[in-house]
Design a protein around this motif. Structure first.
Motif, PDB file in Angstrom:
ATOM      1  N   CYS A 204     -33.379 -45.585   8.324  1.00 48.81           N
ATOM      2  CA  CYS A 204     -32.438 -46.704   8.360  1.00 48.81           C
ATOM      3  C   CYS A 204     -32.620 -47.429   9.682  1.00 48.81           C
ATOM      4  CB  CYS A 204     -31.000 -46.213   8.212  1.00 48.81           C
ATOM      5  SG  CYS A 204     -30.640 -45.439   6.639  1.00 48.81           S
ATOM      6  N   TRP A 205     -33.586 -48.319   9.726  1.00 46.71           N
ATOM      7  CA  TRP A 205     -33.865 -49.059  10.952  1.00 46.71           C
ATOM      8  C   TRP A 205     -32.853 -50.190  11.056  1.00 46.71           C
ATOM      9  CZ3 TRP A 205     -37.242 -47.792  14.676  1.00 46.71           C
ATOM     10  CH2 TRP A 205     -37.540 -48.748  15.660  1.00 46.71           C
ATOM     11  N   PHE A 222     -29.546 -58.063  10.374  1.00 47.45           N
ATOM     12  CA  PHE A 222     -28.824 -56.997  11.057  1.00 47.45           C
ATOM     13  C   PHE A 222     -28.338 -55.921  10.085  1.00 47.45           C
ATOM     14  CE2 PHE A 222     -27.704 -60.746  13.885  1.00 47.45           C
ATOM     15  CZ  PHE A 222     -28.787 -60.524  14.722  1.00 47.45           C
ATOM     16  N   MET A 223     -29.126 -55.594   9.086  1.00 51.93           N
ATOM     17  CA  MET A 223     -28.745 -54.556   8.135  1.00 51.93           C
ATOM     18  C   MET A 223     -29.734 -53.407   8.226  1.00 51.93           C
ATOM     19  SD  MET A 223     -27.654 -56.746   4.780  1.00 51.93           S
ATOM     20  CE  MET A 223     -27.253 -55.218   3.940  1.00 51.93           C
ATOM     21  N   PRO A 224     -29.267 -52.183   7.928  1.00 50.74           N
ATOM     22  CA  PRO A 224     -30.204 -51.052   7.934  1.00 50.74           C
ATOM     23  C   PRO A 224     -31.355 -51.290   6.965  1.00 50.74           C
ATOM     24  CG  PRO A 224     -27.938 -50.285   7.798  1.00 50.74           C
ATOM     25  CD  PRO A 224     -27.899 -51.770   7.613  1.00 50.74           C
ATOM     26  N   LEU A 271     -24.194 -43.526   4.955  1.00 55.13           N
ATOM     27  CA  LEU A 271     -25.362 -44.363   4.684  1.00 55.13           C
ATOM     28  C   LEU A 271     -25.845 -44.176   3.247  1.00 55.13           C
ATOM     29  CD1 LEU A 271     -27.412 -43.984   7.996  1.00 55.13           C
ATOM     30  CD2 LEU A 271     -26.519 -46.127   7.049  1.00 55.13           C
ATOM     31  N   GLY A 272     -25.755 -42.939   2.747  1.00 56.34           N
ATOM     32  CA  GLY A 272     -26.125 -42.686   1.355  1.00 56.34           C
ATOM     33  C   GLY A 272     -25.243 -43.452   0.390  1.00 56.34           C
ATOM     34  N   HIS A 273     -23.920 -43.437   0.649  1.00 62.93           N
ATOM     35  CA  HIS A 273     -22.998 -44.208  -0.194  1.00 62.93           C
ATOM     36  C   HIS A 273     -23.319 -45.700  -0.111  1.00 62.93           C
ATOM     37  CE1 HIS A 273     -20.925 -40.587  -0.907  1.00 62.93           C
ATOM     38  NE2 HIS A 273     -20.148 -40.570   0.171  1.00 62.93           N
ATOM     39  N   TRP A 274     -23.597 -46.171   1.108  1.00 66.12           N
ATOM     40  CA  TRP A 274     -23.886 -47.601   1.307  1.00 66.12           C
ATOM     41  C   TRP A 274     -25.166 -47.999   0.579  1.00 66.12           C
ATOM     42  CZ3 TRP A 274     -27.874 -50.401   3.475  1.00 66.12           C
ATOM     43  CH2 TRP A 274     -27.609 -51.746   3.770  1.00 66.12           C
ATOM     44  N   ALA A 275     -26.210 -47.174   0.703  1.00 65.20           N
ATOM     45  CA  ALA A 275     -27.490 -47.497   0.055  1.00 65.20           C
ATOM     46  C   ALA A 275     -27.336 -47.534  -1.463  1.00 65.20           C
ATOM     47  CB  ALA A 275     -28.542 -46.466   0.460  1.00 65.20           C
ATOM     48  N   THR A 295     -31.460 -40.365  12.549  1.00 65.99           N
ATOM     49  CA  THR A 295     -31.955 -41.290  11.530  1.00 65.99           C
ATOM     50  C   THR A 295     -33.346 -41.823  11.865  1.00 65.99           C
ATOM     51  OG1 THR A 295     -30.837 -43.143  12.625  1.00 65.99           O
ATOM     52  CG2 THR A 295     -29.646 -42.030  10.834  1.00 65.99           C
ATOM     53  N   GLY A 296     -33.907 -41.396  12.977  1.00 66.82           N
ATOM     54  CA  GLY A 296     -35.236 -41.856  13.351  1.00 66.82           C
ATOM     55  C   GLY A 296     -35.906 -40.894  14.298  1.00 66.82           C
ATOM     56  N   VAL A 297     -37.205 -41.048  14.430  1.00 63.88           N
ATOM     57  CA  VAL A 297     -37.985 -40.209  15.336  1.00 63.88           C
ATOM     58  C   VAL A 297     -39.130 -41.045  15.897  1.00 63.88           C
ATOM     59  CG1 VAL A 297     -39.443 -39.356  13.454  1.00 63.88           C
ATOM     60  CG2 VAL A 297     -39.272 -38.034  15.568  1.00 63.88           C
ATOM     61  N   ALA A 298     -39.450 -40.825  17.169  1.00 60.60           N
ATOM     62  CA  ALA A 298     -40.610 -41.466  17.795  1.00 60.60           C
ATOM     63  C   ALA A 298     -41.716 -40.426  17.931  1.00 60.60           C
ATOM     64  CB  ALA A 298     -40.243 -42.029  19.165  1.00 60.60           C
ATOM     65  N   VAL A 299     -42.914 -40.804  17.551  1.00 58.65           N
ATOM     66  CA  VAL A 299     -44.077 -39.912  17.653  1.00 58.65           C
ATOM     67  C   VAL A 299     -45.015 -40.487  18.698  1.00 58.65           C
ATOM     68  CG1 VAL A 299     -46.021 -38.881  16.427  1.00 58.65           C
ATOM     69  CG2 VAL A 299     -43.847 -39.256  15.230  1.00 58.65           C
TER      70      VAL A 299
END
Length: 344
Positions: A204-205, A222-224, A271-275, A295-299
């Protein structure tokens, strides 16, 4: 320093009660990866408390496979070892945070020297054993847990990284610009299999990741949104390959910062309900298989990072940094604390 203040024990005895009292625990769908994450995290928390209290250990949930059980058992032991080895610094991190500018990057030399003069770091020390670092108000600001990733988990992370080669290669830039992806900060590996680069993976960026006034109509932006790295045929396979390492990081967070753990669980469910309500099936499927409270990861692969501070990190929360591979004499310098952390 080996003495554990008595107020620590009382905090850990009451934290779970307080969380239940003021914030009822959310119901995680049984077919979500987070359901298994929560089972493992609860067991890690129970084992951790048993280690500290000297009580018998508890059998693992039958839903967990053997590699996950072994990894969680090792994590639990090292978390307890870190808690038994507190290191207190003479710095108040609340006051320190208040002294930072709004978008503090840590790359302004004049301001950096001003902060060092106002908050002089402790005598330089190198952390090589499991430890927790506290500020002057007994707030845990760092959990250092070396050698927590066993061979199985590191193999999972390594295999997943190999599958990201295309995205990593495309991420590297040249010339002036963002230092995080500047080619001058990357170096080749000893072998030819791992590709240097830096990418963000987010289910969810959130588009408003910057200051500014949002539009009146949120549908204008401005939305996920699912990040570009997860779009396409490789997206779901990356999520599935990263499940066990992310489970381990989430289980650690339940011990290190239970408030952040449960707040993140609630965020995922909402977020699941929203999606679902907005018909974003790809986002929902990613959430369903996402085995992390983040909700995110940097590699980052083979990057030399200059001294910096990430301005978007909330001071009251924890980020988790993990590493795989052999770094020999590589260290992370925390110059504002006078601490070096060994990569092992």
């Amino acid at each position: 320093m080996s003495h554990i203040p008595p107020e620590w024990s009382s905090y850990w005895d009451h934290v779970f009660h307080r969380l239940n009292k003021f914030h009822p625990l959310p119901e995680i769908p049984g077919d979500w990866a987070l359901h298994t994450v929560n089972l493992a995290s609860k067991w890690v928390e129970q084992q951790y408390m048993a280690h500290l209290a000297g009580r018998p250990l508890i059998p693992p949930p039958p839903e967990l496979d053997v590699p996950t059980i072994l990894a969680c058992g090792q994590l639990t032991f090292l978390l307890a070892e870190a808690y038994r080895n507190p290191i207190q610094l003479d710095i108040d991190m609340v006051h320190y945070n208040e002294a930072l500018t709004k978008r503090e990057t840590g790359m302004n030399d004049a301001h950096k020297e001003s902060l060092l003069a106002r908050f002089p770091p402790a005598e330089k020390m190198l952390l090589t054993r499991p430890s927790v670092v506290l500020d002057s108000g007994y707030r845990i600001i760092i959990w250092y847990i070396p050698e927590v990733l066993n061979g199985y988990i590191q193999s999972d992370m390594y295999t997943t990284t190999l599958g990201m080669s295309h995205h990593l290669r495309k991420s590297v830039t040249h010339g002036a610009g963002q230092w995080r992806t500047n080619g001058a900060n990357f170096h080749a590996t000893d072998g030819a299999d791992v590709t240097p680069g830096c990418i963000n993976i987010a289910l969810c960026w959130f588009q408003q990741g910057r200051e500014g006034t949002p539009p009146e109509n949120t549908w204008d932006g401005f939305m996920p949104e699912v990040s570009a790295t997860l779009k396409g045929e490789r997206g779901m396979s990356m999520i599935l390959q990263m499940q066990r390492p992310r489970l381990l990081a989430s289980a650690a967070m339940r011990v290190m910062h239970p408030q952040q753990y449960w707040a993140s669980i609630r965020t995922h469910i909402e977020l699941g309900h929203w999606a679902t309500s907005h018909g974003f099936e790809d986002m929902y499927q990613n959430l369903k298989h996402w085995a992390s409270i983040y909700t995110g990861v940097a590699v980052m692969c083979n990057r030399l990072s200059p001294y910096h501070r990430d301005p978007k990190c909330p001071p009251e929360g924890f980020n988790i940094i993990t590493s795989i591979g052999s770094y020999r004499q590589a260290v992370m310098h925390l110059i504002n604390l006078g601490i070096d952390i060994a990569y092992v």
